[in-house]
Design an enzyme around this catalytic site. Structure first.
Site, mmCIF file in Angstrom:
data_model
loop_
_atom_site.group_PDB
_atom_site.id
_atom_site.type_symbol
_atom_site.label_atom_id
_atom_site.label_comp_id
_atom_site.label_asym_id
_atom_site.label_seq_id
_atom_site.Cartn_x
_atom_site.Cartn_y
_atom_site.Cartn_z
ATOM 1 N N ALA A 35 32.866 14.506 36.673
ATOM 2 C CA ALA A 35 34.123 14.444 37.422
ATOM 3 C C ALA A 35 34.221 13.173 38.265
ATOM 4 O O ALA A 35 35.259 12.901 38.853
ATOM 5 C CB ALA A 35 34.248 15.668 38.321
ATOM 6 N N THR A 126 16.793 24.182 41.001
ATOM 7 C CA THR A 126 15.987 23.535 42.037
ATOM 8 C C THR A 126 14.975 24.514 42.648
ATOM 9 O O THR A 126 15.234 25.724 42.681
ATOM 10 C CB THR A 126 16.923 23.002 43.156
ATOM 11 O OG1 THR A 126 16.161 22.755 44.333
ATOM 12 C CG2 THR A 126 17.991 24.010 43.532
ATOM 13 N N ASP A 127 13.888 23.970 43.157
ATOM 14 C CA ASP A 127 12.904 24.836 43.833
ATOM 15 C C ASP A 127 13.467 25.387 45.153
ATOM 16 O O ASP A 127 12.907 26.322 45.732
ATOM 17 C CB ASP A 127 11.581 24.087 44.083
ATOM 18 C CG ASP A 127 11.717 22.854 44.962
ATOM 19 O OD1 ASP A 127 12.855 22.485 45.340
ATOM 20 O OD2 ASP A 127 10.672 22.242 45.278
ATOM 21 N N GLU A 128 14.602 24.815 45.607
ATOM 22 C CA GLU A 128 15.173 25.281 46.878
ATOM 23 C C GLU A 128 15.663 26.725 46.789
ATOM 24 O O GLU A 128 15.894 27.368 47.807
ATOM 25 C CB GLU A 128 16.289 24.351 47.340
ATOM 26 C CG GLU A 128 15.770 22.948 47.623
ATOM 27 C CD GLU A 128 16.748 22.060 48.352
ATOM 28 O OE1 GLU A 128 17.535 22.566 49.151
ATOM 29 O OE2 GLU A 128 16.698 20.840 48.111
ATOM 30 N N TYR A 154 23.936 25.171 49.850
ATOM 31 C CA TYR A 154 23.590 24.516 48.571
ATOM 32 C C TYR A 154 22.642 25.386 47.753
ATOM 33 O O TYR A 154 22.918 25.709 46.596
ATOM 34 C CB TYR A 154 22.950 23.147 48.839
ATOM 35 C CG TYR A 154 22.187 22.598 47.643
ATOM 36 C CD1 TYR A 154 22.865 22.215 46.482
ATOM 37 C CD2 TYR A 154 20.793 22.470 47.665
ATOM 38 C CE1 TYR A 154 22.167 21.726 45.377
ATOM 39 C CE2 TYR A 154 20.098 21.986 46.566
ATOM 40 C CZ TYR A 154 20.789 21.610 45.427
ATOM 41 O OH TYR A 154 20.102 21.144 44.329
ATOM 42 N N ALA A 156 21.920 28.504 48.067
ATOM 43 C CA ALA A 156 22.519 29.802 47.719
ATOM 44 C C ALA A 156 23.422 29.658 46.498
ATOM 45 O O ALA A 156 23.442 30.526 45.617
ATOM 46 C CB ALA A 156 23.308 30.355 48.908
ATOM 47 N N LYS A 158 23.103 27.392 44.119
ATOM 48 C CA LYS A 158 22.258 27.152 42.935
ATOM 49 C C LYS A 158 21.593 28.450 42.485
ATOM 50 O O LYS A 158 21.479 28.721 41.282
ATOM 51 C CB LYS A 158 21.194 26.087 43.235
ATOM 52 C CG LYS A 158 21.714 24.692 43.465
ATOM 53 C CD LYS A 158 22.404 24.080 42.259
ATOM 54 C CE LYS A 158 21.452 23.749 41.125
ATOM 55 N NZ LYS A 158 22.172 23.094 39.997
ATOM 56 N N ASN A 183 11.696 18.029 44.503
ATOM 57 C CA ASN A 183 12.497 16.846 44.853
ATOM 58 C C ASN A 183 12.211 15.677 43.915
ATOM 59 O O ASN A 183 11.055 15.331 43.701
ATOM 60 C CB ASN A 183 12.174 16.393 46.279
ATOM 61 C CG ASN A 183 12.843 17.262 47.306
ATOM 62 O OD1 ASN A 183 12.715 18.480 47.283
ATOM 63 N ND2 ASN A 183 13.578 16.637 48.206
ATOM 64 N N ARG A 218 7.834 17.889 51.300
ATOM 65 C CA ARG A 218 8.523 17.961 50.015
ATOM 66 C C ARG A 218 7.524 17.598 48.917
ATOM 67 O O ARG A 218 6.583 16.848 49.143
ATOM 68 C CB ARG A 218 9.717 16.989 49.969
ATOM 69 C CG ARG A 218 10.776 17.283 51.043
ATOM 70 C CD ARG A 218 11.459 18.613 50.799
ATOM 71 N NE ARG A 218 12.457 18.982 51.791
ATOM 72 C CZ ARG A 218 12.267 19.862 52.778
ATOM 73 N NH1 ARG A 218 11.075 20.428 52.959
ATOM 74 N NH2 ARG A 218 13.245 20.187 53.592
ATOM 75 N N HIS A 280 16.525 23.979 58.452
ATOM 76 C CA HIS A 280 15.723 23.041 57.651
ATOM 77 C C HIS A 280 14.483 23.707 57.047
ATOM 78 O O HIS A 280 13.619 24.203 57.776
ATOM 79 C CB HIS A 280 15.295 21.875 58.546
ATOM 80 C CG HIS A 280 14.992 20.626 57.805
ATOM 81 N ND1 HIS A 280 14.644 19.472 58.439
ATOM 82 C CD2 HIS A 280 14.992 20.343 56.480
ATOM 83 C CE1 HIS A 280 14.436 18.523 57.551
ATOM 84 N NE2 HIS A 280 14.642 19.029 56.351
HETATM 85 P P1 NAD Z 1 23.962 14.018 42.126
HETATM 86 O O1 NAD Z 1 24.749 14.491 43.298
HETATM 87 O O2 NAD Z 1 23.357 12.669 42.155
HETATM 88 O O3 NAD Z 1 24.886 14.077 40.825
HETATM 89 C C1 NAD Z 1 25.763 15.122 40.552
HETATM 90 C C2 NAD Z 1 26.768 14.643 39.509
HETATM 91 O O4 NAD Z 1 27.629 15.752 39.194
HETATM 92 C C3 NAD Z 1 27.665 13.501 39.991
HETATM 93 O O5 NAD Z 1 27.760 12.506 39.002
HETATM 94 C C4 NAD Z 1 29.018 14.163 40.211
HETATM 95 O O6 NAD Z 1 30.113 13.300 39.979
HETATM 96 C C5 NAD Z 1 28.968 15.284 39.177
HETATM 97 N N1 NAD Z 1 29.842 16.406 39.528
HETATM 98 C C6 NAD Z 1 29.974 17.019 40.742
HETATM 99 N N2 NAD Z 1 30.897 17.997 40.670
HETATM 100 C C7 NAD Z 1 31.334 18.023 39.389
HETATM 101 C C8 NAD Z 1 32.279 18.827 38.695
HETATM 102 N N3 NAD Z 1 32.958 19.785 39.323
HETATM 103 N N4 NAD Z 1 32.476 18.600 37.372
HETATM 104 C C9 NAD Z 1 31.810 17.601 36.732
HETATM 105 N N5 NAD Z 1 30.916 16.805 37.346
HETATM 106 C C10 NAD Z 1 30.678 17.007 38.657
HETATM 107 O O7 NAD Z 1 22.886 15.146 41.878
HETATM 108 P P2 NAD Z 1 21.396 15.030 41.300
HETATM 109 O O8 NAD Z 1 20.479 14.781 42.407
HETATM 110 O O9 NAD Z 1 21.408 14.131 40.127
HETATM 111 O O10 NAD Z 1 21.176 16.536 40.828
HETATM 112 C C11 NAD Z 1 21.533 16.942 39.503
HETATM 113 C C12 NAD Z 1 21.162 18.395 39.318
HETATM 114 O O11 NAD Z 1 19.771 18.562 39.517
HETATM 115 C C13 NAD Z 1 21.848 19.321 40.322
HETATM 116 O O12 NAD Z 1 22.220 20.493 39.648
HETATM 117 C C14 NAD Z 1 20.766 19.621 41.350
HETATM 118 O O13 NAD Z 1 20.946 20.891 41.902
HETATM 119 C C15 NAD Z 1 19.520 19.556 40.494
HETATM 120 N N6 NAD Z 1 18.279 19.179 41.189
HETATM 121 C C16 NAD Z 1 18.240 18.056 41.951
HETATM 122 C C17 NAD Z 1 17.032 17.674 42.541
HETATM 123 C C18 NAD Z 1 16.925 16.395 43.343
HETATM 124 O O14 NAD Z 1 15.874 16.130 43.914
HETATM 125 N N7 NAD Z 1 17.948 15.566 43.398
HETATM 126 C C19 NAD Z 1 15.891 18.454 42.368
HETATM 127 C C20 NAD Z 1 15.982 19.602 41.588
HETATM 128 C C21 NAD Z 1 17.180 19.944 40.988
#
Ligand code: NAD
Length: 340
Positions: A35, A126-128, A154, A156, A158, A183, A218, A280
């Site tokens: 998006a 996520t592990d969260e 967040y 909740a 996920k 993370n 983390r 936190h």
């Molecule tokens: P990010 O915020 O960098 O990227 C999210 C992407 O999703 C963005 O490009 C955004 O434009 C897109 N997006 C948001 N809402 C949208 C929608 N309604 N429709 C289509 N696209 C949409 O996030 P990230 O850090 O890359 O995380 C990606 C996934 O991995 C997430 O689901 C997150 O919960 C999970 N995750 C992240 C981490 C971390 O450390 N960052 C760890 C474990 C899991």
């Protein structure tokens, strides 16, 4: 010829996963749906845009009509759902959009996949979702059996999406897998998150805001290792299963910040302790035994090598992050940290 939908592929982990898949599977068609919210960035995908096996589609996973049409026209074999609102601080300010994207959006994708012949739906979690562990029990780790016990809007949202995925597997026999990763850090990480925030601010000799006393722990994993784990799970993981992903790289936030300052040869006097984040989580730590023993997964990076390489990337790609921190993000940063 497999057709793979990667949602959220203009974000941090999804973007790295797109690069990984386009390179590793030239015989797969990779379709990235995003998006382009504040966290999405087409510059992350610049080098794959003209690849024959890649296509970008702009759209919202929470738009049911659009998603149904997309699934009908594209006939995906694999779906990997990264799309999410991902920042805990923003979920504390405004939880609504987290429910819309992370919960309703996931449900809309599941419904669309149910109606078509999707062979695997992989949910990136996520592990969260497990909440946190106490600092004085280093012997404790999250396993796949640890109860869900979320702390932030967040996490909740996920956890809700995870439960929906498991319910769709059980009730509709859908071929679903879930990964719960610790993370991540690495290239293309949006500078609101701890590691790129500290690198970008230290490089500009700006103060580094550390929540509370910086004792929170983390469990860091290089994003490349997260990509290899998802690749293994979506091809060889058992449907209906959850897989924890982590590399035993626990660090306090303060240790991470000091490592970055050391690597950049910047003084610790840049550290500014600020009022702690509400609710936190204290410590995250993953037990990745199932990934290792069942799927033979092994991370390539340890934190010391990974963080050096990541800092190099931020030094070599200043344009990528400087565009971001000069825009709308500047107002967000001021609001988040000013007078804290
Ligand atoms: P990010 O915020 O960098 O990227 C999210 C992407 O999703 C963005 O490009 C955004 O434009 C897109 N997006 C948001 N809402 C949208 C929608 N309604 N429709 C289509 N696209 C949409 O996030 P990230 O850090 O890359 O995380 C990606 C996934 O991995 C997430 O689901 C997150 O919960 C999970 N995750 C992240 C981490 C971390 O450390 N960052 C760890 C474990 C899991």
């Amino acid at each position: 010829m497999m057709k793979v939908l990667v949602t959220g592929g203009a974000g941090f982990i999804g973007g790295n996963f797109v690069h990984y898949m386009v390179d590793k599977y030239p015989n797969y068609n990779i379709v990235c749906l995003d998006a382009l919210t504040y966290a999405g960035n087409l510059e992350t995908l610049e080098s794959v845009m003209d690849k024959e096996n890649f296509k970008f589609v702009k759209g919202d996973i929470a738009d049911r009509e659009f998603i149904n049409d997309l699934f009908k026209t594209e006939a995906f074999d694999l779906v990997v759902n990264f799309a999410a609102e991902s920042h805990v601080d923003r979920s504390i300010e405004d939880p609504g959009v987290f429910l819309t994207t992370n919960v309703i959006g996931t449900q809309i994708l599941l419904d669309a996949a149910k109606k078509t012949d999707v062979k695997r739906f992989h949910q990136v979690s996520t592990d969260e979702v497990y909440g946190d562990l106490p600092l004085d029990r280093p012997d404790l780790f999250f396993t796949e059996e640890t109860p869900l016990h979320t702390s932030s809007p967040y996490s909740a949202s996920k956890a809700s999406a995870d439960l929906l995925c498991l319910a769709y597997h059980r009730t509709f026999k859908m071929p679903i897998t879930i990964s719960r990763c610790s993370n991540n850090y690495g290239p293309y990480h949006f500078p609101e998150k701890l590691i790129p925030l500290m690198i970008s601010r230290a490089l500009n000799d700006e103060s580094l805001p550390v929540y509370g006393t910086g004792e929170n722990v983390r469990d860091w994993l290089h994003v490349y290792d997260h990509c290899t784990a998802i690749d293994l799970i979506m091809h060889d993981g058992r449907v209906g299963e959850v897989y924890n992903v982590g590399g035993h790289n626990e660090r306090t936030n303060l240790e991470v910040v000091k490592t970055i300052l050391r690597e950049l040869d910047k003084p610790e006097s840049l550290i500014a302790y600020v009022k702690d984040r509400a609710g936190h989580d204290m410590r995250y730590a993953i037990d990745p035994t199932k990934m290792e023993s069942e799927l033979g997964w092994k991370p390539k990076y340890n934190f010391d090598s990974g963080i050096k390489e990541t800092i190099e990337w931020y030094l070599d790609n200043k344009d990528w992050w400087q565009h971001i921190i000069s825009g709308e993000y500047k107002d967000y940063y001021e609001k988040q940290y000013k007078n804290r």
